[in-house]
Design a protein around this motif. Structure first.
Motif, PDB file in Angstrom:
ATOM      1  N   GLY A 358       8.907  -0.973  17.501  1.00  6.05           N
ATOM      2  CA  GLY A 358       7.853  -0.465  18.016  1.00  6.05           C
ATOM      3  C   GLY A 358       6.749  -0.550  17.788  1.00  6.05           C
ATOM      4  N   PRO A 359       6.414  -0.728  16.482  1.00 10.92           N
ATOM      5  CA  PRO A 359       4.741  -0.982  16.288  1.00 10.92           C
ATOM      6  C   PRO A 359       3.798  -2.369  16.791  1.00 10.92           C
ATOM      7  N   GLN A 360       3.156  -1.924  16.526  1.00 13.29           N
ATOM      8  CA  GLN A 360       2.166  -2.840  18.093  1.00 13.29           C
ATOM      9  C   GLN A 360       1.074  -3.688  16.478  1.00 13.29           C
ATOM     10  N   SER A 361       1.195  -3.080  15.447  1.00 12.38           N
ATOM     11  CA  SER A 361       0.683  -3.776  14.242  1.00 12.38           C
ATOM     12  C   SER A 361       1.683  -3.954  13.341  1.00 12.38           C
ATOM     13  N   ILE A 362       1.156  -4.781  12.341  1.00  8.06           N
ATOM     14  CA  ILE A 362       1.903  -4.963  10.237  1.00  8.06           C
ATOM     15  C   ILE A 362       0.252  -5.285   9.711  1.00  8.06           C
ATOM     16  N   THR A 363       0.512  -4.570   9.166  1.00  8.13           N
ATOM     17  CA  THR A 363      -0.502  -4.901   8.019  1.00  8.13           C
ATOM     18  C   THR A 363       0.080  -4.314   6.746  1.00  8.13           C
ATOM     19  N   MET A 364      -0.548  -5.152   5.973  1.00 12.39           N
ATOM     20  CA  MET A 364       0.275  -5.292   4.770  1.00 12.39           C
ATOM     21  C   MET A 364      -0.732  -4.641   3.532  1.00 12.39           C
ATOM     22  N   TRP A 365      -0.346  -4.273   2.462  1.00  9.13           N
ATOM     23  CA  TRP A 365      -1.453  -4.113   1.019  1.00  9.13           C
ATOM     24  C   TRP A 365      -2.562  -4.888   0.510  1.00  9.13           C
ATOM     25  N   ASN A 366      -3.323  -4.736  -0.586  1.00  2.70           N
ATOM     26  CA  ASN A 366      -4.352  -5.323  -1.055  1.00  2.70           C
ATOM     27  C   ASN A 366      -4.290  -6.917  -0.092  1.00  2.70           C
ATOM     28  N   PHE A 367      -5.216  -7.125   0.125  1.00  2.00           N
ATOM     29  CA  PHE A 367      -5.536  -8.640   0.054  1.00  2.00           C
ATOM     30  C   PHE A 367      -5.855  -9.604  -0.446  1.00  2.00           C
ATOM     31  N   ALA A 368      -5.504  -9.179  -1.489  1.00  2.73           N
ATOM     32  CA  ALA A 368      -5.988 -10.014  -3.430  1.00  2.73           C
ATOM     33  C   ALA A 368      -6.557  -9.270  -4.265  1.00  2.73           C
ATOM     34  N   LEU A 369      -5.862  -9.765  -5.302  1.00  4.02           N
ATOM     35  CA  LEU A 369      -5.598  -9.236  -6.847  1.00  4.02           C
ATOM     36  C   LEU A 369      -5.670 -10.081  -7.958  1.00  4.02           C
ATOM     37  N   ASP A 370      -5.479  -9.959  -8.868  1.00  4.40           N
ATOM     38  CA  ASP A 370      -5.507 -10.676  -9.693  1.00  4.40           C
ATOM     39  C   ASP A 370      -4.324 -11.038 -10.522  1.00  4.40           C
ATOM     40  N   GLU A 371      -3.716 -11.854 -11.459  1.00  3.93           N
ATOM     41  CA  GLU A 371      -2.151 -12.455 -12.045  1.00  3.93           C
ATOM     42  C   GLU A 371      -1.734 -10.790 -12.579  1.00  3.93           C
ATOM     43  N   ARG A 372      -2.464 -10.437 -13.041  1.00  6.43           N
ATOM     44  CA  ARG A 372      -1.827  -8.911 -13.545  1.00  6.43           C
ATOM     45  C   ARG A 372      -1.619  -7.659 -11.940  1.00  6.43           C
ATOM     46  N   HIS A 389      -6.757 -16.160  -9.971  1.00  7.24           N
ATOM     47  CA  HIS A 389      -6.453 -15.504 -11.288  1.00  7.24           C
ATOM     48  C   HIS A 389      -7.718 -14.768 -12.170  1.00  7.24           C
ATOM     49  N   SER A 390      -7.832 -14.385 -13.346  1.00  2.00           N
ATOM     50  CA  SER A 390      -8.849 -13.969 -13.205  1.00  2.00           C
ATOM     51  C   SER A 390     -10.142 -13.950 -14.355  1.00  2.00           C
ATOM     52  N   GLN A 391      -9.705 -15.806 -14.749  1.00  2.00           N
ATOM     53  CA  GLN A 391     -10.245 -16.726 -15.580  1.00  2.00           C
ATOM     54  C   GLN A 391     -10.786 -17.878 -14.845  1.00  2.00           C
ATOM     55  N   THR A 392      -9.973 -18.056 -14.257  1.00  2.07           N
ATOM     56  CA  THR A 392      -9.642 -19.776 -13.630  1.00  2.07           C
ATOM     57  C   THR A 392     -10.193 -19.420 -11.891  1.00  2.07           C
ATOM     58  N   LYS A 393     -10.495 -18.520 -11.926  1.00  2.29           N
ATOM     59  CA  LYS A 393     -10.497 -18.357 -10.092  1.00  2.29           C
ATOM     60  C   LYS A 393      -8.961 -18.734  -9.401  1.00  2.29           C
ATOM     61  N   GLU A 394      -8.634 -19.618  -9.810  1.00  3.62           N
ATOM     62  CA  GLU A 394      -7.762 -20.396  -8.648  1.00  3.62           C
ATOM     63  C   GLU A 394      -6.509 -19.518  -8.375  1.00  3.62           C
ATOM     64  N   ILE A 395      -6.659 -19.919  -6.449  1.00  2.00           N
ATOM     65  CA  ILE A 395      -6.096 -19.119  -5.872  1.00  2.00           C
ATOM     66  C   ILE A 395      -4.418 -19.739  -5.303  1.00  2.00           C
ATOM     67  N   THR A 396      -3.881 -18.355  -5.201  1.00  4.15           N
ATOM     68  CA  THR A 396      -2.515 -18.865  -5.082  1.00  4.15           C
ATOM     69  C   THR A 396      -1.912 -17.745  -3.900  1.00  4.15           C
ATOM     70  N   GLN A 397      -0.972 -18.943  -3.161  1.00  6.32           N
ATOM     71  CA  GLN A 397      -1.031 -17.784  -1.973  1.00  6.32           C
ATOM     72  C   GLN A 397       0.935 -17.666  -2.328  1.00  6.32           C
ATOM     73  N   SER A 398       0.940 -15.703  -1.642  1.00  6.07           N
ATOM     74  CA  SER A 398       2.286 -15.897  -1.866  1.00  6.07           C
ATOM     75  C   SER A 398       3.624 -15.537  -1.190  1.00  6.07           C
ATOM     76  N   GLY A 399       4.575 -15.601  -1.135  1.00  3.37           N
ATOM     77  CA  GLY A 399       5.680 -15.448   0.119  1.00  3.37           C
ATOM     78  C   GLY A 399       4.969 -15.066   0.938  1.00  3.37           C
ATOM     79  N   LEU A 400       4.694 -13.737   0.902  1.00  2.00           N
ATOM     80  CA  LEU A 400       4.142 -13.184   1.584  1.00  2.00           C
ATOM     81  C   LEU A 400       3.088 -12.943   3.059  1.00  2.00           C
ATOM     82  N   TYR A 401       2.206 -13.944   1.929  1.00  2.00           N
ATOM     83  CA  TYR A 401       1.115 -14.778   3.114  1.00  2.00           C
ATOM     84  C   TYR A 401       1.455 -15.831   4.040  1.00  2.00           C
TER      85      TYR A 401
END
Length: 505
Positions: A358-372, A389-401
């Motif tokens: 029945g839900p009309q939308s799905i909203t997950m938790w944080n859009f972005a966090l660091d490696e820890r 990543h807090s130092q390199t600023k590399e962006i990694t997508q999760s499986g959930l993404y």
């Protein structure tokens, strides 16, 4: 007598043949409508899998007429049986998420937000905003910190002007149709018995002031160019969290007092009020409150979390109050999970269970966090939809993404969920792999078990352009499945550990 299986089969997916007959709707009317939905063109496909494909165009799939005495298709889509319309998919713009995004270069941040939200990319269209600090914040804060201020003379959203409001405006620029709703974790400490945002109840005499606090928040955000379309009364309304993070449990009578005061204050802005914002197993509270006219006058929407209970519990509300809207407003992963970056099938199966109820939308938790999983002031190890990543600023997508983007691209705003069922007639009403966590947890550990990996999970919808869409989740080994729709059938090879979208007209 209607069995529980029959209730699950039809309650979340509109009027089926048996129900239509009972309501006096001619069954042959459904047959004619179904024939009108027969595929006229091959299905286009899109695939995410462990081989490295990410939302990649797949092979074109041709349809043929179902032969007489042919075996039952593995999955049948019935577009004559409709359910809820889709509002969208997204995640939370927490203080932590917006701070993490703000650490990117202007160009990288703009590119990431465009990829996430633009209609020609992943088309995310939902966003949740904490009203003040949540557990995922750089520090605990409200919009009126300090000594008691019953006239709210100190109220200010200046904290949000550095990186929260700019991030929201940038996301709205990428997708002007972004639906934003907001949730409080705690009133200002001075409103509570504890004199702290970290746990404890509000003093009932401060409820009218707190209602004006909500109103000021909505007005301040509107003045800053961000329209808040709905508010929930409280994040996880039945949890105190042991005083470890911003939280505020609400007895039913106090929440009803808040709603009665807040409702008239928000009418001019058009901002809706949603209740519960907590786990499946608390459906009894929603049933009780929605049965009270003075409450339902202002609240006709239930927000759900998936940490405790199972998705079919939502049907208890939908069956008694068919007009009530429902949204799934929080869930996520632990960045320490070994499959954090590759668990798209787990989430595809989870989304099938949610949408079937029945839900009309799905909203997950944080859009972005660091490696820890930071910044956060709470006790949990949540991972962001993307990891920066807090130092390199590399962006990694999760499986959930990848799972969320796959569904957002397939089921866009205005699409209507339609019935789909397995060869044995079962609908995906319950994700058997969904294992609830203790109430204090902020992660769902729905790892498909051996039985679940033998299944193909499925969700179908009719898009606003008239096309039909089917998302198939295959958590197990590669397999070939047949799909039927309106007298036509097709065969598709599903790769190992994959999500596959079929779209046809």
């Amino acid at each position: 007598m209607t069995t529980r299986r029959e209730v699950l089969k039809y309650a979340g997916l509109g009027v089926g043949a048996a129900a239509a007959s009972a309501l006096g709707v001619p069954v042959n009317a459904n047959v004619a409508a179904n024939q009108a939905q027969a595929p006229g063109k091959p299905a286009q496909t899109e695939v995410t899998d462990k081989s490295g494909k990410r939302l990649a165009p797949g092979t074109e799939i041709a349809w043929t007429k179902i032969a007489k005495k042919a075996p039952t298709a593995d999955i049948t889509v019935d577009p004559t049986k409709t359910a809820q319309s889709i509002l969208g998919f997204g995640a939370a713009f927490t203080d932590a998420a917006c701070f993490t995004l703000s650490r990117l270069s202007d160009n990288d941040r703009a590119n990431l937000l465009h990829t996430m939200f633009a209609q020609d990319r992943h088309a995310l269209s939902m966003g949740r905003i904490p009203i003040g600090a949540s557990d995922y914040s750089t520090a605990a804060y409200s919009y009126d910190d300090g000594a008691a201020d019953p006239e709210l003379k100190r109220f200010s959203v200046d904290h949000d002007r550095d990186y929260i409001l700019p991030t929201l405006r940038a996301a709205l620029s990428a997708n002007p149709d972004l639906f934003l709703f907001a949730s409080p974790w705690s009133p200002p400490g001075w409103m509570k018995y504890s004199n702290s945002m970290l746990g404890g109840n509000i003093r009932p005499e401060n409820i009218p002031t707190y209602a004006h606090y909500f109103q000021k928040f909505v007005e301040a955000y509107a003045a800053a160019g961000v329209s808040v379309r709905a508010v929930t009364t409280q994040n996880e309304i039945d949890a105190d969290q042991g005083g470890r993070m911003p939280a505020c449990p609400w007895p039913e009578e106090d929440e009803e007092h808040l709603v009665a005061t807040l409702g008239p204050l928000l009418e001019s802005s058009g901002t809706k009020i949603w209740t519960l914002d907590h786990n499946y197993n608390l459906f009894g509270r929603a049933l009780d409150q929605l049965s009270r006219p003075h409450f339902k006058k202002y609240v006709n929407t239930v927000a759900w979390h998936g940490y405790v209970g199972s998705p079919e519990m939502m049907l208890n509300v939908k069956q008694k109050f068919p007009d009530v809207e429902m949204h799934w407003t929080e869930g996520g992963d632990d960045y320490k999970f070994p499959d954090y970056l590759t668990n798209w099938s787990k989430w595809g199966a989870t989304f099938a269970g949610i949408l079937a109820n029945g839900p009309q939308s799905i909203t997950m938790w944080n859009f972005a966090l660091d490696e820890r999983g930071r910044p956060n002031i709470g006790p949990f190890d949540c991972g962001g939809l993307v990891q920066i990543h807090s130092q390199t600023k590399e962006i990694t997508q999760s499986g959930l993404y990848w799972a969320l983007a796959h569904h957002a691209r397939a089921f866009r705003r205005g699409a209507v969920i339609v019935a789909s069922h397995d060869a044995n007639g079962d609908l995906p009403a319950v994700n058997a792999a969904l294992i609830g966590q203790p109430p204090s947890s902020s992660t769902v550990t729905a790892t498909p078990n051996t039985a679940a990996t033998s299944r193909v999970y499925h969700t179908a919808a009719k898009s606003s352009d008239g096309s039909l869409v089917l998302v198939l989740t295959n958590p197990g080994d590669a397999k070939e499945v047949t799909v039927a729709c309106a007298g036509q059938i097709t065969k598709i090879a599903l790769t190992t550990d994959s999500l596959t979208t079929l779209r046809w007209t």
